[in-house]
Design a protein around this motif. Structure first.
Motif, PDB file in Angstrom:
ATOM      1  N   HIS A 131      46.504  19.533  -5.808  1.00 54.57           N
ATOM      2  CA  HIS A 131      45.466  20.542  -5.595  1.00 54.57           C
ATOM      3  C   HIS A 131      44.071  19.922  -5.515  1.00 54.57           C
ATOM      4  O   HIS A 131      43.321  20.212  -4.569  1.00 54.57           O
ATOM      5  N   LEU A 132      43.731  19.113  -6.488  1.00 50.43           N
ATOM      6  CA  LEU A 132      42.369  18.566  -6.544  1.00 50.43           C
ATOM      7  C   LEU A 132      42.209  17.349  -5.637  1.00 50.43           C
ATOM      8  O   LEU A 132      41.396  17.361  -4.709  1.00 50.43           O
ATOM      9  N   MET A 133      42.978  16.300  -5.895  1.00 48.87           N
ATOM     10  CA  MET A 133      42.799  15.083  -5.105  1.00 48.87           C
ATOM     11  C   MET A 133      43.244  15.259  -3.654  1.00 48.87           C
ATOM     12  O   MET A 133      42.693  14.637  -2.752  1.00 48.87           O
ATOM     13  N   GLY A 134      44.217  16.140  -3.407  1.00 50.99           N
ATOM     14  CA  GLY A 134      44.581  16.438  -2.032  1.00 50.99           C
ATOM     15  C   GLY A 134      43.410  17.035  -1.273  1.00 50.99           C
ATOM     16  O   GLY A 134      43.143  16.663  -0.118  1.00 50.99           O
ATOM     17  N   SER A 135      42.685  17.934  -1.915  1.00 50.66           N
ATOM     18  CA  SER A 135      41.494  18.527  -1.299  1.00 50.66           C
ATOM     19  C   SER A 135      40.383  17.502  -1.152  1.00 50.66           C
ATOM     20  O   SER A 135      39.661  17.488  -0.143  1.00 50.66           O
ATOM     21  N   VAL A 136      40.238  16.644  -2.141  1.00 49.31           N
ATOM     22  CA  VAL A 136      39.228  15.584  -2.070  1.00 49.31           C
ATOM     23  C   VAL A 136      39.537  14.641  -0.905  1.00 49.31           C
ATOM     24  O   VAL A 136      38.642  14.265  -0.134  1.00 49.31           O
ATOM     25  N   ASN A 137      40.801  14.260  -0.757  1.00 48.48           N
ATOM     26  CA  ASN A 137      41.179  13.318   0.307  1.00 48.48           C
ATOM     27  C   ASN A 137      40.804  13.845   1.689  1.00 48.48           C
ATOM     28  O   ASN A 137      40.189  13.132   2.494  1.00 48.48           O
ATOM     29  N   LEU A 138      41.185  15.087   1.973  1.00 52.85           N
ATOM     30  CA  LEU A 138      40.897  15.651   3.292  1.00 52.85           C
ATOM     31  C   LEU A 138      39.398  15.831   3.501  1.00 52.85           C
ATOM     32  O   LEU A 138      38.864  15.493   4.567  1.00 52.85           O
ATOM     33  N   THR A 139      38.721  16.334   2.492  1.00 53.56           N
ATOM     34  CA  THR A 139      37.291  16.583   2.638  1.00 53.56           C
ATOM     35  C   THR A 139      36.521  15.278   2.790  1.00 53.56           C
ATOM     36  O   THR A 139      35.580  15.186   3.593  1.00 53.56           O
ATOM     37  N   LYS A 140      36.907  14.257   2.051  1.00 54.78           N
ATOM     38  CA  LYS A 140      36.262  12.954   2.166  1.00 54.78           C
ATOM     39  C   LYS A 140      36.457  12.368   3.563  1.00 54.78           C
ATOM     40  O   LYS A 140      35.532  11.775   4.143  1.00 54.78           O
ATOM     41  N   ALA A 141      37.659  12.547   4.129  1.00 50.04           N
ATOM     42  CA  ALA A 141      37.946  12.015   5.460  1.00 50.04           C
ATOM     43  C   ALA A 141      37.114  12.707   6.534  1.00 50.04           C
ATOM     44  O   ALA A 141      36.658  12.074   7.489  1.00 50.04           O
ATOM     45  N   ALA A 142      36.906  14.007   6.385  1.00 44.88           N
ATOM     46  CA  ALA A 142      36.191  14.777   7.412  1.00 44.88           C
ATOM     47  C   ALA A 142      34.685  14.814   7.202  1.00 44.88           C
ATOM     48  O   ALA A 142      33.929  15.059   8.158  1.00 44.88           O
ATOM     49  N   TRP A 143      34.227  14.579   5.986  1.00 41.64           N
ATOM     50  CA  TRP A 143      32.813  14.755   5.628  1.00 41.64           C
ATOM     51  C   TRP A 143      31.853  13.976   6.544  1.00 41.64           C
ATOM     52  O   TRP A 143      30.877  14.565   7.046  1.00 41.64           O
ATOM     53  N   PRO A 144      32.071  12.672   6.784  1.00 41.56           N
ATOM     54  CA  PRO A 144      31.114  11.958   7.642  1.00 41.56           C
ATOM     55  C   PRO A 144      31.053  12.509   9.060  1.00 41.56           C
ATOM     56  O   PRO A 144      29.988  12.499   9.687  1.00 41.56           O
ATOM     57  N   HIS A 145      32.166  12.989   9.577  1.00 45.13           N
ATOM     58  CA  HIS A 145      32.175  13.574  10.922  1.00 45.13           C
ATOM     59  C   HIS A 145      31.376  14.879  10.940  1.00 45.13           C
ATOM     60  O   HIS A 145      30.663  15.166  11.908  1.00 45.13           O
TER      61      HIS A 145
END
Length: 303
Positions: free
Chosen positions: A115-129
């Protein structure tokens, strides 16, 4: 005026069924290109096919949100194929319910990881874009179990409330880049709720009745730092608030005075939603003199 998501690209995790499927279909109906992510390839492909047969564009992508490399690869492929990522719906989740006394710590950690780190992983990957584009809509899936507690769900509740904290900070950090970050707390009958509630409780809790909230949070006019509650066609907002409190200071017997004034400390008259974590400190410093006068004046009548 209808919400138009044409030209927007969305990634929905846990989209092979339940809430995620409903979210993916709803976003596609409003014009978004949708990445359908889940652990089961057949389920991903089935939902993507539904979208395509309805005239939309969809890409199935099978991976666990806990697999950081796979999540980053998914985002890079979406950017290469469709030019960017505009909308994230962090929906993937699992349950490992037991009372805290009986819970295995591996199950506690696993729920936090998904729940937490899965959301962090996706958001971190997309954030710079999103920052480079100057636009983004990030939706985290929280829960009433995190906001208010639920027996036997200490791991799930901890993960879901952690997402609220993540949302609060990312909303502040993303504001100057046009990135709006919100939370959705859904009530719906899904595979995850089987056995938890009676048929009477779940009647009318269609996942399709929640997804309009996701579309609204994904729109150009979406708010930021909002906790949207949704279920059975009803929508509400939750707030993390702060009361006006009392000033105790460092006088002798401070702990005892706190104990004696719980009612005044929890009094909700004049409560407010702090603009950031620093607002707590500012409130305590800026109002301490006023509260000290009020508290000590009242204390003279205490026995």
């Amino acid at each position: 005026m209808a919400i138009d998501l044409n030209g927007r690209t969305a990634i929905v995790t846990g989209a092979g069924g339940g809430l995620g499927r409903s979210h993916a279909l709803a976003l596609a109906r409003h014009g978004a290109k949708v990445v359908v992510n889940d652990l089961a390839s057949a389920a991903c492909e089935a939902v993507a096919r539904e979208i395509q047969e309805d005239g939309g564009e969809a890409l199935p992508w099978t991976c666990s949100v806990t697999d950081r490399a796979a999540v980053f690869a998914m985002v890079e492929e979406v950017v290469a194929r469709w030019g960017g990522v505009d909308i994230l719906v962090n929906n993937a989740g699992i349950l490992r319910d037991r009372t805290f006394a009986k819970m295995d710590l591996d199950d506690f950690a696993l729920v936090l990881d998904v729940h937490l780190m899965g959301s962090v992983n996706l958001t971190k990957a997309a954030w710079p874009h999103m920052r480079d584009k100057g636009y983004g809509r990030v939706i985290f899936t929280t829960s009433s179990s995190g906001l208010y507690g639920n027996f036997g769900q200490s791991n799930y509740g901890a993960a879901k409330m952690a997402l609220v904290g993540l949302m609060q900070t990312l909303a502040l950090e993303g504001q100057k880049s046009g990135i709006h970050v919100n939370c959705l707390a859904p009530s719906a009958a899904t595979q995850m709720t089987e056995g938890l509630y009676s048929e009477d409780d779940l009647r009318g809790l269609s996942t399709d009745l929640v997804s309009p909230g996701v579309v609204a949070l994904a729109s150009e006019n979406a708010p930021t730092r909002t906790i949207l509650l949704a279920g059975a066609g009803a929508f509400e907002q939750a707030h993390v608030t702060m009361t006006q409190g009392v000033h105790i200071g460092d006088a002798p017997g401070a702990a005892e005075r706190i104990e004696a004034q719980w009612e005044r400390i929890r009094d909700r008259e004049g409560e407010f939603v702090p603009a950031s974590g620093a607002a707590q400190y500012s409130h305590e410093v800026n109002t301490s003199s006023h509260l000290a006068d009020r508290t000590f004046a009242g204390a003279t009548n205490e026995t």
